[in-house]
Write an enzyme that holds these catalytic residues in place. Sequence first.
Site, short mmCIF file in Angstrom:
data_model
loop_
_atom_site.label_atom_id
_atom_site.label_comp_id
_atom_site.label_asym_id
_atom_site.label_seq_id
_atom_site.Cartn_x
_atom_site.Cartn_y
_atom_site.Cartn_z
N HIS A 1 0.82 -1.22 0.00
CA HIS A 1 0.00 0.00 0.00
C HIS A 1 0.85 1.27 0.00
O HIS A 1 0.33 2.35 -0.25
CB HIS A 1 -0.93 -0.01 1.22
N ASP B 1 3.54 9.49 -0.89
CA ASP B 1 2.36 8.71 -0.50
C ASP B 1 2.16 7.58 -1.50
O ASP B 1 2.32 7.81 -2.71
CB ASP B 1 1.11 9.63 -0.51
P1 ADQ Z 1 -3.04 6.17 4.70
O1 ADQ Z 1 -1.62 6.63 4.85
O2 ADQ Z 1 -3.80 6.01 5.95
O3 ADQ Z 1 -3.12 4.80 3.86
P2 ADQ Z 1 -4.96 7.51 2.77
O4 ADQ Z 1 -4.85 6.80 1.47
O5 ADQ Z 1 -5.10 8.98 2.61
O6 ADQ Z 1 -3.71 7.31 3.73
O7 ADQ Z 1 -6.21 6.93 3.52
C1 ADQ Z 1 -6.69 7.53 4.66
C2 ADQ Z 1 -8.16 7.14 4.88
O8 ADQ Z 1 -8.48 7.54 6.20
C3 ADQ Z 1 -9.09 7.85 3.92
O9 ADQ Z 1 -10.12 6.98 3.54
C4 ADQ Z 1 -9.62 9.02 4.75
O10 ADQ Z 1 -10.93 9.41 4.46
C5 ADQ Z 1 -9.56 8.45 6.15
N1 ADQ Z 1 -9.34 9.56 7.09
C6 ADQ Z 1 -8.27 10.37 7.18
N2 ADQ Z 1 -8.48 11.31 8.12
C7 ADQ Z 1 -9.71 11.11 8.63
C8 ADQ Z 1 -10.51 11.75 9.62
N3 ADQ Z 1 -10.09 12.80 10.30
N4 ADQ Z 1 -11.72 11.25 9.88
C9 ADQ Z 1 -12.17 10.17 9.19
N5 ADQ Z 1 -11.48 9.54 8.24
C10 ADQ Z 1 -10.26 10.00 7.96
C11 ADQ Z 1 -2.18 3.89 3.25
C12 ADQ Z 1 -1.15 4.53 2.31
C13 ADQ Z 1 -1.84 5.33 1.24
C14 ADQ Z 1 -2.83 4.44 0.47
C15 ADQ Z 1 -3.75 3.69 1.43
C16 ADQ Z 1 -4.60 2.65 0.70
O11 ADQ Z 1 -0.25 5.35 3.06
O12 ADQ Z 1 -0.90 5.90 0.33
O13 ADQ Z 1 -3.62 5.25 -0.39
O14 ADQ Z 1 -3.00 3.01 2.43
O15 ADQ Z 1 -3.82 1.78 -0.06
#
Ligand code: ADQ
Length: 469
Positions: free
Chosen positions: A158, A366
Amino acid sequence: MGRLIVVSNRVPLPDQNGMAPAGGLAVALQSALEARGGIWLGWSGKSTGSEDVGPLQSLKVGNIEYALTDLTDLDLEEYYQGFANRVLWPICHYRLDLAEYGRREMAGYFRVNRFFASRLLPLIEPDDLIWIHDYHLIPLASELRQLGVTNRIGFFLHIPWPAPDVLFTMPVHESLLRNLGTYDVVGFQTVHDRENFADCIARLEIGERLSDTEFRIGGRDLVAESYPIGIETDAFTTLAERAAGTTLAKRMLQSLDGKELIIGVDRLDYSKGLTQRIDAFEKFLIKHTESQRKVTLLQITPKSRSEVPEYEAMQRAVAEQAGRVNGALGTVDWVPIRYVNRSLRRPALAGLYRMARMALVTPLRDGMNLVAKEFVAAQSEEDPGVLLLSRFAGAAQELKDAVLVNPYDVEGTADSIARALVMPLLERQQRWRSMISVLRTNDVFHWCDSFLGELGKTKPSEIPRARAS
Ligand code: ADQ
């Protein structure tokens, strides 16, 4: 069709009604598991302290069995907080300065992977497809092969896969690459990550590249390909449409008092570029005094991994930085940055995205970044907001019509904020249409089907291979 076995560090358990928890990944994997029947195995989230770990805890919901194991304090310290989060995470995000390599942690990482393999072994049937997720579990296939498992095993990373010169700073890099060679399919978020992997193999001369996506490592053939993860695009759009009339939306509109909303949503993590983002927003306000009192940045940032010292320090640094900007530029009736350390429920998040004129998604690195995709899915066709997106997020390789920025270039990002705020409606609509059509085609179900489709095509291993490490 054989069953599906998913393994990940954490397991998203369904709620009392058997519904998947919020988040596209859990929904997509649970629907694949439900269709084929299967098992989802991982850590329970609990520690036994220094006591031995007991038997697996099992929960059956419909066609899916959730199998959870506790770990000990030592396991968590070495495998999870140690090697996974203080070596692999920083290195894969190009933060060599934060990587703290130690042999004890590395040994713990391999030991816990061996332990996961021993827990999984009795559950495996001959035709099962096994799909392992993320950087915590890279050696798991090798450990399973060592125990005689010949099933097809896939791995999806991921987070980014770094360039050779970055990866090679980690003492066990060759062993990890050889471990990846024991899978049948290795999935990356982007072509860029796959090419970094190919460069690592070539530089170390530990395998051959047979085609763009086929490799031979340690005498075994595997597919390494990019499968960009998506979201539940249509469902998220519906959530955002429905959120418009809710109490939260009304309260938010009232508190904005006519000001434009700019939104940032990120887990608190040094990879997300929060410091540079706040700097850029401050520069924008100082340079464009006419925008002062007309915009508010709402930065929603739940704390994460507080047990790791770098995260604890960052929590303080970001809060202080936002406070300093508010102190210097704010007025009695205007707070430039609202900084909130909370998780929101998905409908509330979707509603806020839709209300925002712009999203700042500016990670320094990311794997993908799902927030960028959720923001686009939440916009209305008539009046879509603008996505400012870091070139160093995997999502930038698909969302080419976002306003792409280099987050290290604070002044450049500040100028892009200014341009985005006055972007004409027609341009906003053109950019949005192109992005939403990508997201509708490549949603999370497409991602899941593509990966499993490829894994299903490979041939099962004939003989167990020697341990790769
Ligand atoms: P993350 O580093 O956690 O994931 P991201 O892809 O942005 O990053 O996913 C975060 C998720 O958490 C999103 O669905 C977002 O809506 C949710 N989220 C964030 N802040 C929130 C809040 N305050 N309240 C509710 N929900 C919140 C890792 C990798 C990424 C990759 C994903 C999936 O680092 O690059 O995209 O896995 O593979």
